[in-house]
Design an enzyme around this catalytic site. Structure first.
Site, PDB file in Angstrom:
ATOM      1  N   ASP A   8      72.821  25.952  46.139  1.00 38.52           N
ATOM      2  CA  ASP A   8      73.239  27.225  45.425  1.00 38.52           C
ATOM      3  C   ASP A   8      74.628  27.062  44.438  1.00 38.52           C
ATOM      4  OD1 ASP A   8      75.184  27.632  47.080  1.00 38.52           O
ATOM      5  OD2 ASP A   8      74.397  29.691  47.564  1.00 38.52           O
ATOM      6  N   CYS A  65      75.049  25.405  50.857  1.00 42.04           N
ATOM      7  CA  CYS A  65      75.446  26.577  50.178  1.00 42.04           C
ATOM      8  C   CYS A  65      77.029  26.863  50.882  1.00 42.04           C
ATOM      9  CB  CYS A  65      74.587  27.852  50.578  1.00 42.04           C
ATOM     10  SG  CYS A  65      74.431  28.355  52.330  1.00 42.04           S
ATOM     11  N   THR A  67      78.375  28.594  53.450  1.00 36.33           N
ATOM     12  CA  THR A  67      78.460  28.342  54.923  1.00 36.33           C
ATOM     13  C   THR A  67      77.396  27.807  55.283  1.00 36.33           C
ATOM     14  OG1 THR A  67      77.079  30.266  55.247  1.00 36.33           O
ATOM     15  CG2 THR A  67      79.445  30.636  55.093  1.00 36.33           C
ATOM     16  N   HIS A  98      67.371  15.252  69.280  1.00 34.51           N
ATOM     17  CA  HIS A  98      66.722  15.972  70.079  1.00 34.51           C
ATOM     18  C   HIS A  98      65.609  17.101  69.173  1.00 34.51           C
ATOM     19  CE1 HIS A  98      69.814  15.444  73.623  1.00 34.51           C
ATOM     20  NE2 HIS A  98      68.979  14.512  73.220  1.00 34.51           N
ATOM     21  N   HIS A 133      61.745  16.132  74.377  1.00 30.71           N
ATOM     22  CA  HIS A 133      62.013  16.661  73.108  1.00 30.71           C
ATOM     23  C   HIS A 133      60.747  16.867  72.355  1.00 30.71           C
ATOM     24  CE1 HIS A 133      66.213  16.229  74.414  1.00 30.71           C
ATOM     25  NE2 HIS A 133      65.971  14.901  74.313  1.00 30.71           N
TER      26      HIS A 133
END
Length: 144
Positions: A8, A65, A67, A98, A133
């Site tokens: 963004d 973005c 965060t 994993h 996994h």
């Protein structure tokens, strides 16, 4: 490997760096970066990248973005996408080893360029370990 890249407005500067970095490593990059820093909505870019990752064989996504949180939430709404927010190289490595992550989410307002380089290197060069996994990934897919 093809990398599908999106951000963004808050991730545009880092997005341009990631594009250059991936291209310098010889990867094909499909870019869904905004054309300028005018505010846009991150779910729109997460949608574009996730649909391409699901449609293009041998591809992974990178979403950015401010965060990384909004992008990771939006991306994980798509069945078959395993998006992980990574703030350091260890997280980048474990996301692949994993969790078989196919979309890397980054945070422009948190991670510096040097840290992002190490995250990308870890994400790019780590293979999924499978084994125990793989069973866990199958359980995640069953949630959809």
């Amino acid at each position: 490997m093809t990398y599908i890249l999106g951000s963004d407005h808050a991730g545009l500067k880092l997005g341009n760096f990631v594009k250059m970095y991936l291209e310098s490593k010889g990867f094909e990059v499909i870019d869904y970066l905004p054309q300028n820093d005018i505010k846009v909505d991150y779910p729109d870019f997460a949608k574009k990248v996730c649909k391409e990752v699901l449609n293009i064989k041998n591809s992974k996504g990178v979403l950015i973005c401010g965060t990384g949180l909004g992008m990771s939430i939006a991306a994980n709404r798509y069945s078959g996408i395993r998006a992980t927010l990574c703030l350091d190289a260890y997280m980048g490595k474990m996301a692949r080893a994993h969790n078989d992550a196919n979309v890397l989410c980054l945070a422009e307002r948190i991670s510096g360029i040097g840290e992002v380089e190490s995250i990308l290197e870890a994400f790019i060069h780590t293979d999924f370990e499978g084994g125990r996994h793989g069973c866990r990934i199958a359980k995640i897919e069953d949630l959809n």
